[in-house]
Design a protein around this motif. Structure first.
Motif, short mmCIF file in Angstrom:
data_model
loop_
_atom_site.label_atom_id
_atom_site.label_comp_id
_atom_site.label_asym_id
_atom_site.label_seq_id
_atom_site.Cartn_x
_atom_site.Cartn_y
_atom_site.Cartn_z
N ASN A 164 0.83 -1.20 0.00
CA ASN A 164 0.00 0.00 0.00
C ASN A 164 0.86 1.25 0.00
OD1 ASN A 164 -2.50 -1.19 -0.09
ND2 ASN A 164 -2.81 -1.15 2.12
N LYS A 167 2.11 1.76 -3.34
CA LYS A 167 1.03 2.05 -4.28
C LYS A 167 0.58 3.50 -4.19
CE LYS A 167 -3.27 -0.12 -4.24
NZ LYS A 167 -4.01 -1.38 -4.14
N ASP A 205 4.97 6.38 5.08
CA ASP A 205 5.16 6.85 3.70
C ASP A 205 4.82 8.33 3.57
OD1 ASP A 205 2.34 7.37 2.79
OD2 ASP A 205 2.08 5.22 3.09
N ILE A 210 -4.63 9.58 4.05
CA ILE A 210 -6.02 9.15 4.16
C ILE A 210 -6.78 10.18 4.99
CG2 ILE A 210 -7.57 7.32 4.96
CD1 ILE A 210 -5.13 5.40 4.78
N VAL A 218 -11.19 2.36 6.11
CA VAL A 218 -10.28 1.60 5.25
C VAL A 218 -9.94 0.22 5.81
CG1 VAL A 218 -9.24 3.57 4.08
CG2 VAL A 218 -8.24 2.75 6.22
N GLN A 223 -13.50 -1.73 1.34
CA GLN A 223 -13.61 -0.28 1.42
C GLN A 223 -12.31 0.40 1.02
OE1 GLN A 223 -16.34 1.52 2.11
NE2 GLN A 223 -17.53 -0.37 2.30
N GLN A 224 -12.45 1.45 0.25
CA GLN A 224 -11.29 2.25 -0.13
C GLN A 224 -11.58 3.69 0.23
OE1 GLN A 224 -11.16 0.82 -4.26
NE2 GLN A 224 -9.45 -0.47 -3.63
N ALA A 225 -10.52 4.42 0.52
CA ALA A 225 -10.70 5.79 1.02
C ALA A 225 -11.43 6.66 0.00
CB ALA A 225 -9.36 6.39 1.38
N GLY A 235 -6.62 -2.81 -7.00
CA GLY A 235 -6.78 -3.28 -5.62
C GLY A 235 -8.21 -3.66 -5.31
N THR A 236 -8.38 -4.33 -4.19
CA THR A 236 -9.68 -4.90 -3.87
C THR A 236 -10.29 -4.29 -2.62
OG1 THR A 236 -8.58 -6.54 -2.51
CG2 THR A 236 -9.00 -7.12 -4.80
N GLY A 237 -9.47 -3.62 -1.83
CA GLY A 237 -9.97 -3.11 -0.56
C GLY A 237 -10.01 -4.19 0.51
N GLY A 239 -6.94 -5.85 1.59
CA GLY A 239 -5.64 -5.97 2.25
C GLY A 239 -5.63 -5.54 3.71
N LEU A 240 -6.19 -4.37 3.98
CA LEU A 240 -6.13 -3.85 5.35
C LEU A 240 -7.05 -4.61 6.30
CD1 LEU A 240 -5.83 0.05 5.12
CD2 LEU A 240 -4.11 -1.63 5.82
P1 ADP Z 1 -6.57 -1.90 -1.57
O1 ADP Z 1 -5.19 -1.36 -1.38
O2 ADP Z 1 -6.62 -3.18 -2.30
O3 ADP Z 1 -7.55 -0.90 -2.07
P2 ADP Z 1 -6.57 -2.05 1.33
O4 ADP Z 1 -7.56 -2.68 2.25
O5 ADP Z 1 -5.16 -2.49 1.43
O6 ADP Z 1 -7.13 -2.31 -0.11
O7 ADP Z 1 -6.65 -0.49 1.52
C1 ADP Z 1 -7.92 0.13 1.57
C2 ADP Z 1 -7.81 1.59 1.18
O8 ADP Z 1 -7.08 2.31 2.18
C3 ADP Z 1 -7.07 1.85 -0.11
O9 ADP Z 1 -7.89 1.69 -1.23
C4 ADP Z 1 -6.65 3.32 0.09
O10 ADP Z 1 -7.76 4.15 -0.18
C5 ADP Z 1 -6.38 3.39 1.57
N1 ADP Z 1 -4.93 3.21 1.88
C6 ADP Z 1 -4.34 2.10 2.39
N2 ADP Z 1 -3.02 2.29 2.60
C7 ADP Z 1 -2.76 3.56 2.23
C8 ADP Z 1 -1.57 4.38 2.20
N3 ADP Z 1 -0.38 3.91 2.61
N4 ADP Z 1 -1.70 5.64 1.75
C9 ADP Z 1 -2.90 6.13 1.34
N5 ADP Z 1 -4.04 5.41 1.34
C10 ADP Z 1 -3.99 4.15 1.77
#
Ligand code: ADP
Length: 287
Positions: A164, A167, A205, A210, A218, A223-225, A235-237, A239-240
């Motif tokens: 992330n 990315k 980073d 966010i 997130v 869910q994505q921001a 991405g799929t939302g 990972g976190l």
């Molecule tokens: P994905 O990366 O597949 O979308 P995640 O669950 O890993 O899914 O992350 C969810 C959301 O959190 C991301 O889509 C992004 O909007 C936000 N996010 C996660 N990590 C970061 C980061 N290091 N900097 C900015 N936004 C982040």
């Protein structure tokens, strides 16, 4: 006397309502368990045919004497890459549904923490170079070498956080810092039995950040921001949310500090657990 009767009547009503609610809750738990089991089986079944697609498309793309035109070889490569993305998604869904179904058992064993920096170097320095980002990994000399956790799941968390970071960062730096942390710091949110010592792993980073009102969101599945994130970054939302679940199953926790346009800091707190996770008590007025 009338009053007593009325009170008794109300009490009976309340008891009935309570029983109904409890029955509903049982039903809900059961159906969400079936849902998770279904997802887990389904994901597993999807992997078998997908593996054939992956192997065969790779053979087609790589084999130079199969008379494919350059264009067709490119199609084979696209099939392979898309197949790999799909496999990653299926694995994520499988992991998450296993967690939800309570079927993901952590296997606690000895791992060598001092090897983590070189391992991460190997995995991420090429992308750091490609994106022209500074990439540092720092391990405090007071971190003991031997750490007891489920290494596979631990690695998955770190890799999710770092992927992330890469990315969502286009300029500046990404760093990982590993240091010991006093139990007193962690016991504000977590009580664990049998923790030998704790480490704090910070992934920092200088990316897009966010927004405050999205920071809790997130960690939820899918869910994505930003709604536009999918189109822009893929991405799929998942990972976190997987990382958060894994951290919990390893007896730890993930916290997030972030500012839009400045960057993000994810901190992973984990105990070294020689005897596995015995008891956990989460105190929920978070970091
Ligand atoms: P994905 O990366 O597949 O979308 P995640 O669950 O890993 O899914 O992350 C969810 C959301 O959190 C991301 O889509 C992004 O909007 C936000 N996010 C996660 N990590 C970061 C980061 N290091 N900097 C900015 N936004 C982040």
């Amino acid at each position: 006397e009338e009053r007593t009767e009325e009170a008794e009547e109300r009490t009976r009503e309340l008891e009935v309502a309570k029983e109904e609610l409890e029955a509903k809750a049982r039903q809900l738990t059961l159906s969400s368990k079936y849902k998770s089991e279904f997802m887990a089986n389904m994901s597993h079944e999807l992997r078998t045919p997908l593996n054939s697609i992956l192997i065969l498309s790779e053979m087609l793309a790589e084999n130079s004497d199969n008379n494919l035109s350059e264009e067709n070889a490119e199609f084979a490569r696209v099939i392979h890459t898309s197949g790999k993305d799909l496999l990653a998604l299926i694995n994520d869904v499988l992991d998450l549904s296993k967690v939800e179904a309570g079927k993901l058992d952590m296997v606690f064993a000895e791992m060598n923490m001092s090897e983590l920096p070189s391992h991460l170097e190997r995995n991420f320095s090429h992308i750091a170079k490609q994106k022209e980002l500074d990439f540092h990994i720092l391990i405090d000399e007071n971190v003991p070498n031997i750490f007891y956790t489920d290494e596979k799941r631990f690695q998955q968390i770190i890799k999710n956080l770092l992927s992330n970071a890469f990315k969502f960062t286009t300029t500046g730096s990404i760093s990982v810092a590993i240091r010991p942390v006093e139990e007193a710091v962690v016991s504000r949110w977590l009580r664990i039995e049998g923790a030998e010592y704790w480490v704090e792993i910070t992934v920092k980073d200088t990316g897009i950040g966010i927004p405050k009102d999205k920071q809790a969101l997130v960690f939820e599945a899918f869910q994505q921001a930003d709604g536009a994130t999918v189109r822009k970054y893929g991405g799929t939302g998942l990972g976190l949310s997987i990382s958060r679940e894994f951290a919990q199953l390893l007896g730890g926790k993930i916290s997030l500090q972030s500012e839009e346009g400045v960057g993000s800091v994810f901190k992973l707190y984990l105990p070294s657990l020689p005897n596995g996770l015995q008891m956990i008590d989460t105190i929920e007025e978070s970091a």
